[in-house]
Motif scaffolding. Sequence first.
Motif, PDB file in Angstrom:
ATOM      1  N   MET A  64       0.602  -1.113  -0.223  1.00 21.69           N
ATOM      2  CA  MET A  64      -0.080  -0.108  -0.015  1.00 21.69           C
ATOM      3  C   MET A  64       0.907   1.201   0.107  1.00 21.69           C
ATOM      4  SD  MET A  64      -3.402  -0.304  -0.166  1.00 21.69           S
ATOM      5  CE  MET A  64      -2.181  -1.407  -0.662  1.00 21.69           C
ATOM      6  N   THR A  65       0.306   2.357  -0.697  1.00 20.83           N
ATOM      7  CA  THR A  65       1.228   3.348  -0.768  1.00 20.83           C
ATOM      8  C   THR A  65       1.632   3.881   0.537  1.00 20.83           C
ATOM      9  OG1 THR A  65      -0.780   4.081  -1.688  1.00 20.83           O
ATOM     10  CG2 THR A  65       1.354   5.453  -2.322  1.00 20.83           C
ATOM     11  N   SER A  66       0.782   3.813   1.658  1.00 24.24           N
ATOM     12  CA  SER A  66       1.118   4.339   2.882  1.00 24.24           C
ATOM     13  C   SER A  66       0.584   3.497   4.015  1.00 24.24           C
ATOM     14  CB  SER A  66       0.816   5.908   2.937  1.00 24.24           C
ATOM     15  OG  SER A  66      -0.945   5.806   2.940  1.00 24.24           O
ATOM     16  N   SER A  67       0.614   2.484   4.101  1.00 22.28           N
ATOM     17  CA  SER A  67       0.258   1.546   5.150  1.00 22.28           C
ATOM     18  C   SER A  67       1.057   2.165   6.545  1.00 22.28           C
ATOM     19  CB  SER A  67       0.414   0.070   5.046  1.00 22.28           C
ATOM     20  OG  SER A  67       0.503  -0.283   3.727  1.00 22.28           O
ATOM     21  N   LYS A  68       2.286   2.633   6.117  1.00 17.75           N
ATOM     22  CA  LYS A  68       3.156   3.090   7.324  1.00 17.75           C
ATOM     23  C   LYS A  68       3.067   4.611   7.578  1.00 17.75           C
ATOM     24  CE  LYS A  68       4.992   3.128   3.139  1.00 17.75           C
ATOM     25  NZ  LYS A  68       3.993   2.519   2.318  1.00 17.75           N
ATOM     26  N   ASP A  69       2.042   5.227   6.829  1.00 22.09           N
ATOM     27  CA  ASP A  69       1.804   6.676   7.380  1.00 22.09           C
ATOM     28  C   ASP A  69       1.638   6.965   8.482  1.00 22.09           C
ATOM     29  OD1 ASP A  69       2.671   7.561   4.673  1.00 22.09           O
ATOM     30  OD2 ASP A  69       0.733   8.261   4.331  1.00 22.09           O
ATOM     31  N   PRO A  96     -10.947 -10.095  -6.289  1.00 22.89           N
ATOM     32  CA  PRO A  96     -10.103  -9.242  -5.391  1.00 22.89           C
ATOM     33  C   PRO A  96      -9.457 -10.230  -4.140  1.00 22.89           C
ATOM     34  CG  PRO A  96     -12.255  -7.915  -5.961  1.00 22.89           C
ATOM     35  CD  PRO A  96     -12.172  -9.550  -6.524  1.00 22.89           C
ATOM     36  N   LEU A  97      -8.423 -10.004  -3.673  1.00 23.15           N
ATOM     37  CA  LEU A  97      -7.714 -10.768  -2.808  1.00 23.15           C
ATOM     38  C   LEU A  97      -7.740  -9.910  -1.609  1.00 23.15           C
ATOM     39  CD1 LEU A  97      -4.365 -12.061  -4.464  1.00 23.15           C
ATOM     40  CD2 LEU A  97      -6.611 -13.190  -4.215  1.00 23.15           C
ATOM     41  N   TYR A  98      -7.690 -10.381  -0.617  1.00 21.85           N
ATOM     42  CA  TYR A  98      -7.650 -10.077   0.822  1.00 21.85           C
ATOM     43  C   TYR A  98      -6.232 -10.204   1.373  1.00 21.85           C
ATOM     44  CZ  TYR A  98      -8.427  -9.199   5.989  1.00 21.85           C
ATOM     45  OH  TYR A  98      -8.447  -8.928   7.167  1.00 21.85           O
ATOM     46  N   THR A  99      -5.221  -9.280   1.324  1.00 24.72           N
ATOM     47  CA  THR A  99      -3.674  -9.696   1.550  1.00 24.72           C
ATOM     48  C   THR A  99      -3.237  -8.748   3.103  1.00 24.72           C
ATOM     49  OG1 THR A  99      -3.161  -7.864   0.128  1.00 24.72           O
ATOM     50  CG2 THR A  99      -3.444 -10.202  -0.627  1.00 24.72           C
ATOM     51  N   PRO A 100      -4.124  -9.110   3.979  1.00 24.11           N
ATOM     52  CA  PRO A 100      -3.660  -8.343   5.386  1.00 24.11           C
ATOM     53  C   PRO A 100      -2.357  -7.956   5.538  1.00 24.11           C
ATOM     54  CG  PRO A 100      -4.652 -10.549   6.063  1.00 24.11           C
ATOM     55  CD  PRO A 100      -4.545 -10.453   4.381  1.00 24.11           C
ATOM     56  N   SER A 101      -1.931  -7.165   6.669  1.00 25.76           N
ATOM     57  CA  SER A 101      -0.889  -6.933   6.983  1.00 25.76           C
ATOM     58  C   SER A 101      -0.732  -6.459   8.450  1.00 25.76           C
ATOM     59  CB  SER A 101      -0.067  -5.828   6.296  1.00 25.76           C
ATOM     60  OG  SER A 101      -0.600  -4.703   6.249  1.00 25.76           O
ATOM     61  N   THR A 102       0.152  -6.569   9.077  1.00 25.87           N
ATOM     62  CA  THR A 102       0.306  -6.023  10.403  1.00 25.87           C
ATOM     63  C   THR A 102       0.756  -4.632  10.540  1.00 25.87           C
ATOM     64  OG1 THR A 102       2.408  -6.966  10.802  1.00 25.87           O
ATOM     65  CG2 THR A 102       0.725  -8.091  11.741  1.00 25.87           C
ATOM     66  N   LYS A 103       0.446  -3.854  11.691  1.00 24.61           N
ATOM     67  CA  LYS A 103       0.805  -2.476  11.794  1.00 24.61           C
ATOM     68  C   LYS A 103       2.016  -2.641  12.348  1.00 24.61           C
ATOM     69  CE  LYS A 103      -4.015  -1.374  12.543  1.00 24.61           C
ATOM     70  NZ  LYS A 103      -5.034  -0.462  13.322  1.00 24.61           N
ATOM     71  N   ALA A 104       3.241  -2.283  11.472  1.00 24.23           N
ATOM     72  CA  ALA A 104       4.584  -2.106  12.010  1.00 24.23           C
ATOM     73  C   ALA A 104       4.632  -0.877  12.735  1.00 24.23           C
ATOM     74  CB  ALA A 104       5.621  -2.558  10.893  1.00 24.23           C
ATOM     75  N   GLU A 105       5.461  -0.924  14.036  1.00 22.26           N
ATOM     76  CA  GLU A 105       5.756   0.279  14.775  1.00 22.26           C
ATOM     77  C   GLU A 105       6.643   1.062  13.955  1.00 22.26           C
ATOM     78  OE1 GLU A 105       4.922   1.418  17.832  1.00 22.26           O
ATOM     79  OE2 GLU A 105       3.486  -0.260  17.786  1.00 22.26           O
ATOM     80  N   VAL A 106       7.685   0.583  13.449  1.00 23.29           N
ATOM     81  CA  VAL A 106       8.721   1.121  12.394  1.00 23.29           C
ATOM     82  C   VAL A 106       8.695   0.625  11.146  1.00 23.29           C
ATOM     83  CG1 VAL A 106      10.673   2.539  12.464  1.00 23.29           C
ATOM     84  CG2 VAL A 106      10.112   0.894  14.510  1.00 23.29           C
ATOM     85  N   GLY A 107       8.873   1.219   9.856  1.00 25.26           N
ATOM     86  CA  GLY A 107       8.988   0.600   8.749  1.00 25.26           C
ATOM     87  C   GLY A 107       7.795   0.278   8.131  1.00 25.26           C
ATOM     88  N   HIS A 108       8.178  -0.710   7.117  1.00 24.60           N
ATOM     89  CA  HIS A 108       6.729  -1.163   6.386  1.00 24.60           C
ATOM     90  C   HIS A 108       6.365  -2.256   7.193  1.00 24.60           C
ATOM     91  CE1 HIS A 108       9.023   0.903   3.375  1.00 24.60           C
ATOM     92  NE2 HIS A 108       7.949   0.834   2.733  1.00 24.60           N
ATOM     93  N   ASP A 109       4.851  -2.314   6.647  1.00 27.10           N
ATOM     94  CA  ASP A 109       4.142  -3.354   7.368  1.00 27.10           C
ATOM     95  C   ASP A 109       4.523  -4.877   6.798  1.00 27.10           C
ATOM     96  OD1 ASP A 109       2.791  -1.350   8.584  1.00 27.10           O
ATOM     97  OD2 ASP A 109       1.108  -0.972   7.004  1.00 27.10           O
ATOM     98  N   GLU A 110       4.160  -5.696   7.579  1.00 29.01           N
ATOM     99  CA  GLU A 110       4.499  -7.276   7.311  1.00 29.01           C
ATOM    100  C   GLU A 110       3.260  -7.803   6.768  1.00 29.01           C
ATOM    101  OE1 GLU A 110       6.052 -10.977   9.637  1.00 29.01           O
ATOM    102  OE2 GLU A 110       5.687  -9.216  10.596  1.00 29.01           O
ATOM    103  N   ALA A 111       3.485  -8.590   5.741  1.00 27.53           N
ATOM    104  CA  ALA A 111       2.185  -9.353   5.098  1.00 27.53           C
ATOM    105  C   ALA A 111       2.034 -10.356   5.995  1.00 27.53           C
ATOM    106  CB  ALA A 111       2.515  -9.735   3.635  1.00 27.53           C
ATOM    107  N   ILE A 112       0.725 -10.679   6.131  1.00 22.42           N
ATOM    108  CA  ILE A 112       0.382 -11.773   7.249  1.00 22.42           C
ATOM    109  C   ILE A 112      -0.606 -12.546   6.161  1.00 22.42           C
ATOM    110  CG2 ILE A 112       0.987 -10.791   9.290  1.00 22.42           C
ATOM    111  CD1 ILE A 112      -1.735 -10.034   9.724  1.00 22.42           C
ATOM    112  N   ASP A 113      -0.902 -13.727   6.448  1.00 19.84           N
ATOM    113  CA  ASP A 113      -2.082 -14.615   6.005  1.00 19.84           C
ATOM    114  C   ASP A 113      -3.471 -14.677   6.891  1.00 19.84           C
ATOM    115  OD1 ASP A 113      -1.556 -16.398   7.912  1.00 19.84           O
ATOM    116  OD2 ASP A 113      -0.795 -17.926   6.955  1.00 19.84           O
ATOM    117  N   PHE A 114      -4.376 -15.190   6.424  1.00 18.83           N
ATOM    118  CA  PHE A 114      -5.774 -14.915   7.270  1.00 18.83           C
ATOM    119  C   PHE A 114      -5.657 -15.505   8.491  1.00 18.83           C
ATOM    120  CE2 PHE A 114      -9.755 -16.884   8.066  1.00 18.83           C
ATOM    121  CZ  PHE A 114     -10.471 -15.688   8.378  1.00 18.83           C
ATOM    122  N   GLU A 115      -4.869 -16.658   8.755  1.00 17.77           N
ATOM    123  CA  GLU A 115      -4.715 -17.461   9.840  1.00 17.77           C
ATOM    124  C   GLU A 115      -4.093 -16.577  10.829  1.00 17.77           C
ATOM    125  OE1 GLU A 115      -6.670 -20.243  10.751  1.00 17.77           O
ATOM    126  OE2 GLU A 115      -7.197 -20.279   8.993  1.00 17.77           O
TER     127      GLU A 115
END
Length: 318
Positions: A1-6, A162-181
Motif C-alpha cells: 500500500m502506498t502508505s500503510s506506514k503513514d 479481489p484478494l484480501y492480503t492483510p498486514s500487521t501494523k509495524a511500529e517502524v518501517g513497512h508493514d508485514e504481510a500476514i495470512d488470514f490465519e
Amino acid sequence: MTSSKDETVNCGLSRAPSEAVASLERVTTVAGLTLLARGKVRELYDLGDDLLMVASDRISTYDVVHPTPIPDKGKVLTGMSAFWFDLTNDLVDHHVLSYSDGVPEDVRGRAVRVRRLKMLPVECVVRGYITGSGWKDYQATGAVSGLELPAGLQESEQLPEPLYTPSTKAEVGHDEAIDFERTVELIGDRVLAERVRDVSIAVYQRVADHAREHGVILADTKLEFGLDPDGALVLGDEVCTPDSSRFWPADGYAPGRGQPSFDKQYVRDWAAGTGWDKTPPAPAIPDEVVARTRELYVEAYERLTGEPFEAWLERTRA
Ligand code: PZK
C-alpha cells in the motif's frame, strides 16, 4: 500500500502535545486540543468522548514528506473519504460522527469527528490488481498473503478476483504481510476475522465499481476497522483516498508495467527528474508543480464524486 506506514502512532497520551512531537519535525497542532497520534500526513486529537482526525496538506513521495504543502489536499482527501463512507454505509457501520458539528472552524473541510473505537491490530489490504509489494511477493513466491496465484501474471494485471492480503501494523518501517490465519490469531475471533475479510472485499468492490464507472481504476486499498463499545464492527480511519490506495487512470492502463498514479505521479516524476536520491530530506516543490498537483487532486475529487469540490467546502462550512 502506498502508505500503510503513514500512521506511526507516536503518543504519548499523557504528554502535552508540544512534548509528544518534540523529537519530530515541527508540526502545527489544532489550538487547545491534545494530540493523540500523528502519521506522516495526518493527526488524531482528543475531543473527550470522540476523536478528531485532521488531514494535512503534506505530501510524500517515495515515502518521504516534502517540505512544501499542496493546498487543499487534506480537504480533498477528507471529502473523498466521506463520499466512500457514505457509498458503503449499507455494508458496514462507520466511525464518522460529523464534518461540521464539534469540528473547530480552522480545520473544517479537512477534519472529521469520529467515534472512539478499539482498533483491530490488522491492516485490511484488498488488491484487485497485482502491483507494489504484492507484485514483489508474487514474483518471489507465486503467492501473496499465503494465497497461491495463477502462474504468468503480468505486473499491474487485474486479478481473477479481489484478494484480501492483510498486514500487521509495524511500529517502524513497512508493514508485514500476514495470512488470514494470522489475522484470526491477532483478532482473537475467527468469525469476526472472517467478517472483517468479507467486508473489506465488499467495500473494495463497491468503491472499485464506482471508480471504474468514472474512468478510474482502484488497484488496491487499505482499510482499518474497530469495535464499538457494544462489540459491533465499525469501519474506521480513511476510506479509499489516494494516500491509502492506488488509483490509476483507466485511460492508458496496460498491464506489463507499472502504472502512473492519478495524483502523485506528477510530483514523483518531477522529484525523480531533479536527481533527488529519494532519501530525506525531500526537495521543496516549485510553485507550478504545486499548482498542477492541486488541480489533479481536485479533478480526482470531482471525477469520482461527480460534484464540484466547492460543494464539499460549502457542506463542511470550510
Ligand atoms: C485510531 N489511528 C490511525 C494515526 C491519524 C490516524 N475511531 C478511532 N478510534 C480510536 N482510534 C483510532 C480511530 C480511528 N480512525 C486511528 N490510530 C488510532 C491514525 C495517526 C493519525 F489521523
